[in-house]
Enzyme design. Structure first.
Site, PDB file in Angstrom:
ATOM      1  N   ALA A  65       0.848  -1.260   0.012  1.00 49.08           N
ATOM      2  CA  ALA A  65      -0.150  -0.028   0.065  1.00 49.08           C
ATOM      3  C   ALA A  65       1.121   1.296   0.015  1.00 49.08           C
ATOM      4  CB  ALA A  65      -0.758   0.102   1.250  1.00 49.08           C
ATOM      5  N   GLY A 110       0.548  -5.155   0.606  1.00 49.88           N
ATOM      6  CA  GLY A 110      -0.465  -5.048  -0.404  1.00 49.88           C
ATOM      7  C   GLY A 110      -0.182  -5.794  -1.590  1.00 49.88           C
ATOM      8  N   GLU A 113      -0.486  -9.666  -0.901  1.00 48.71           N
ATOM      9  CA  GLU A 113      -1.775  -9.958  -0.801  1.00 48.71           C
ATOM     10  C   GLU A 113      -2.557  -9.983  -2.219  1.00 48.71           C
ATOM     11  OE1 GLU A 113      -2.184  -6.325   1.957  1.00 48.71           O
ATOM     12  OE2 GLU A 113      -3.521  -7.888   3.194  1.00 48.71           O
ATOM     13  N   GLU A 133       3.758  -5.257   7.202  1.00 51.12           N
ATOM     14  CA  GLU A 133       3.153  -4.347   7.984  1.00 51.12           C
ATOM     15  C   GLU A 133       3.289  -3.913   9.560  1.00 51.12           C
ATOM     16  OE1 GLU A 133       1.891  -6.325   5.881  1.00 51.12           O
ATOM     17  OE2 GLU A 133       0.531  -5.547   4.481  1.00 51.12           O
TER      18      GLU A 133
HETATM   19  N1  COA Z   1       4.785   3.298  -0.294  1.00 54.27           N
HETATM   20  C1  COA Z   1       5.049   4.308  -0.853  1.00 54.27           C
HETATM   21  N2  COA Z   1       6.224   4.668  -1.612  1.00 54.27           N
HETATM   22  C2  COA Z   1       6.987   3.636  -1.889  1.00 54.27           C
HETATM   23  C3  COA Z   1       6.534   2.165  -1.210  1.00 54.27           C
HETATM   24  C4  COA Z   1       5.275   1.968  -0.509  1.00 54.27           C
HETATM   25  N3  COA Z   1       4.850   0.879   0.061  1.00 54.27           N
HETATM   26  N4  COA Z   1       7.692   1.417  -1.559  1.00 54.27           N
HETATM   27  C5  COA Z   1       8.680   2.076  -2.365  1.00 54.27           C
HETATM   28  N5  COA Z   1       8.080   3.241  -2.273  1.00 54.27           N
HETATM   29  C6  COA Z   1       8.765   4.348  -3.077  1.00 54.27           C
HETATM   30  C7  COA Z   1       9.874   5.067  -2.220  1.00 54.27           C
HETATM   31  O1  COA Z   1       9.618   5.774  -1.165  1.00 54.27           O
HETATM   32  C8  COA Z   1      10.866   5.595  -3.001  1.00 54.27           C
HETATM   33  O2  COA Z   1      10.437   6.780  -3.764  1.00 54.27           O
HETATM   34  P1  COA Z   1      11.413   8.087  -3.664  1.00 54.27           P
HETATM   35  O3  COA Z   1      12.245   7.811  -4.634  1.00 54.27           O
HETATM   36  O4  COA Z   1      10.235   9.237  -4.031  1.00 54.27           O
HETATM   37  O5  COA Z   1      11.962   8.685  -2.227  1.00 54.27           O
HETATM   38  C9  COA Z   1      10.800   4.509  -4.180  1.00 54.27           C
HETATM   39  O6  COA Z   1       9.313   3.887  -4.094  1.00 54.27           O
HETATM   40  C10 COA Z   1      11.792   3.650  -4.512  1.00 54.27           C
HETATM   41  O7  COA Z   1      11.851   3.046  -3.237  1.00 54.27           O
HETATM   42  P2  COA Z   1      13.330   2.656  -2.401  1.00 54.27           P
HETATM   43  O8  COA Z   1      12.920   2.475  -0.894  1.00 54.27           O
HETATM   44  O9  COA Z   1      14.342   3.911  -2.679  1.00 54.27           O
HETATM   45  O10 COA Z   1      13.813   1.426  -3.025  1.00 54.27           O
HETATM   46  P3  COA Z   1      15.028   0.461  -2.207  1.00 54.27           P
HETATM   47  O11 COA Z   1      15.296  -0.435  -3.319  1.00 54.27           O
HETATM   48  O12 COA Z   1      15.778   1.027  -1.525  1.00 54.27           O
HETATM   49  O13 COA Z   1      13.974  -0.427  -1.334  1.00 54.27           O
HETATM   50  C11 COA Z   1      12.043  -1.812  -0.701  1.00 54.27           C
HETATM   51  C12 COA Z   1      12.944  -1.114  -1.823  1.00 54.27           C
HETATM   52  C13 COA Z   1      10.854  -2.445  -1.385  1.00 54.27           C
HETATM   53  C14 COA Z   1      12.762  -2.690   0.048  1.00 54.27           C
HETATM   54  C15 COA Z   1      11.617  -0.641   0.215  1.00 54.27           C
HETATM   55  O14 COA Z   1      11.051   0.395  -0.733  1.00 54.27           O
HETATM   56  C16 COA Z   1      10.331  -0.560   1.108  1.00 54.27           C
HETATM   57  O15 COA Z   1      10.778  -1.139   2.345  1.00 54.27           O
HETATM   58  N6  COA Z   1       9.098  -0.164   0.712  1.00 54.27           N
HETATM   59  C17 COA Z   1       8.026  -0.494   1.652  1.00 54.27           C
HETATM   60  C18 COA Z   1       7.451  -1.869   1.571  1.00 54.27           C
HETATM   61  C19 COA Z   1       6.488  -2.018   2.758  1.00 54.27           C
HETATM   62  O16 COA Z   1       6.641  -1.761   3.852  1.00 54.27           O
HETATM   63  N7  COA Z   1       5.107  -2.319   2.092  1.00 54.27           N
HETATM   64  C20 COA Z   1       4.226  -2.547   2.941  1.00 54.27           C
HETATM   65  C21 COA Z   1       3.227  -1.086   3.130  1.00 54.27           C
HETATM   66  S1  COA Z   1       1.803  -1.511   4.101  1.00 54.27           S
END
Ligand code: COA
Length: 259
Positions: A65, A110, A113, A133
């Site tokens: 999400a 999500g 999911e 989450e």
């Molecule tokens: N919601 C909003 N933005 C997200 C996102 C999410 N779930 N997952 C990634 N992004 C965005 C980042 O904020 C970043 O945006 P920016 O460039 O404007 O700062 C962009 O996507 C790239 O992500 P980044 O974190 O820089 O890539 P990474 O390779 O370093 O890490 C992940 C990848 C997937 C490990 C990391 O993005 C992450 O942990 N995301 C969240 C996962 C999560 O908790 N999902 C459940 C949500 S309820």
């Protein structure tokens, strides 16, 4: 319809739906969730579409999400968001046309999911899965606490849900979270090949299989068997069953019409 956050192509009766916010790793903001609701209803009713492949643009399937939108949600708004998303994911799960998730990268929160709401999951060997989450002080809201234990068992689901840890594609395959793993470059072709093999079969039979499994699994065995018998009987009255059996006896490929 023109989508902001999805691309949709239809070729040889297969709709490929790609979540397309690669700069945000395809995170599901409310607008994208709403578009997923529109597209699944559209492909379910379009006569020229017989199956759906769901995938993501860039290096993610869906990274969850959209966390930015979760920051200031009230309790009431959060609950409504979960209910809305759950209903849309359920439309994927109950689609009478097969839906394959081609998981090309991160399938977190999500995203995991959404993949679980599809009928079959094929992953690239670079894909990553998890329900992180709890790290945000939340729980999955789009069905993760319910579908994950149904797919992988209670203990493994609890492990993933409570640690929030990410697992790779090989581990996802080992625990039954995905059904096949292929090299990244082969993923689109593998998903398409599997769909083509499904669509060679009678569409009424496909729909009956999906419904029997979907409704049967959550009831008693006896109720499930009754449902199976009901579908089995209904299919016996179809032109497609007559054609399927005749084609077998005549040693030719069947021509199914969905009637
Ligand atoms: N919601 C909003 N933005 C997200 C996102 C999410 N779930 N997952 C990634 N992004 C965005 C980042 O904020 C970043 O945006 P920016 O460039 O404007 O700062 C962009 O996507 C790239 O992500 P980044 O974190 O820089 O890539 P990474 O390779 O370093 O890490 C992940 C990848 C997937 C490990 C990391 O993005 C992450 O942990 N995301 C969240 C996962 C999560 O908790 N999902 C459940 C949500 S309820």
């Amino acid at each position: 319809m023109a989508y902001q956050n999805l691309t949709v192509t239809v070729e040889s009766r297969i709709a490929t739906v790609t979540v397309n916010r690669p700069d945000k790793l395809n995170a599901l903001n409310d607008a994208t969730i709403a578009e997923l609701g529109v597209v699944i209803d559209d492909v379910r009713t379009r006569r020229e579409v017989a199956g759906v492949i769901l995938t993501g643009a860039g290096r993610a399937f869906v990274a969850g999400a959209d966390i930015a939108e979760l920051a200031d949600q009230t309790a009431q708004a959060a609950r409504a968001r979960a209910v809305r998303g759950q209903a849309i994911f359920r439309r994927f799960e109950t689609s009478p046309k097969p839906v394959i998730a081609a998981v090309n990268g991160f399938a977190l929160g999500g995203g995991c999911e959404l993949a679980m709401a599809c009928h079959v999951r094929i992953a690239s060997d670079t894909a990553k899965f998890g329900q992180p989450e709890v790290k945000l002080g939340l729980i999955p809201g789009y069905g993760g606490t319910q579908r994950l234990p149904r797919l992988v068992g209670r203990g493994r689901a609890m492990h993933l849900l409570l640690t929030g840890e990410t697992i790779d594609a090989a581990e996802a395959l080992r625990i039954g979270l995905v059904d096949r793993v292929v090299a990244a470059a082969e993923l689109p072709g593998a998903a398409r090949d599997m769909m083509v093999r499904m669509l060679a079969n009678g569409p009424l039979a496909l729909a009956a299989c999906i419904d029997s499994v979907d409704r049967g699994l959550d009831g008693t065995l006896d109720d499930g068997l009754a449902l199976e018998a009901e579908h089995f009987g209904a299919l016996a009255a179809s032109i497609d069953m007559v054609e399927g059996i005749r084609a077998f006896l005549e040693k030719r490929l069947p021509v199914f019409t969905g009637t």
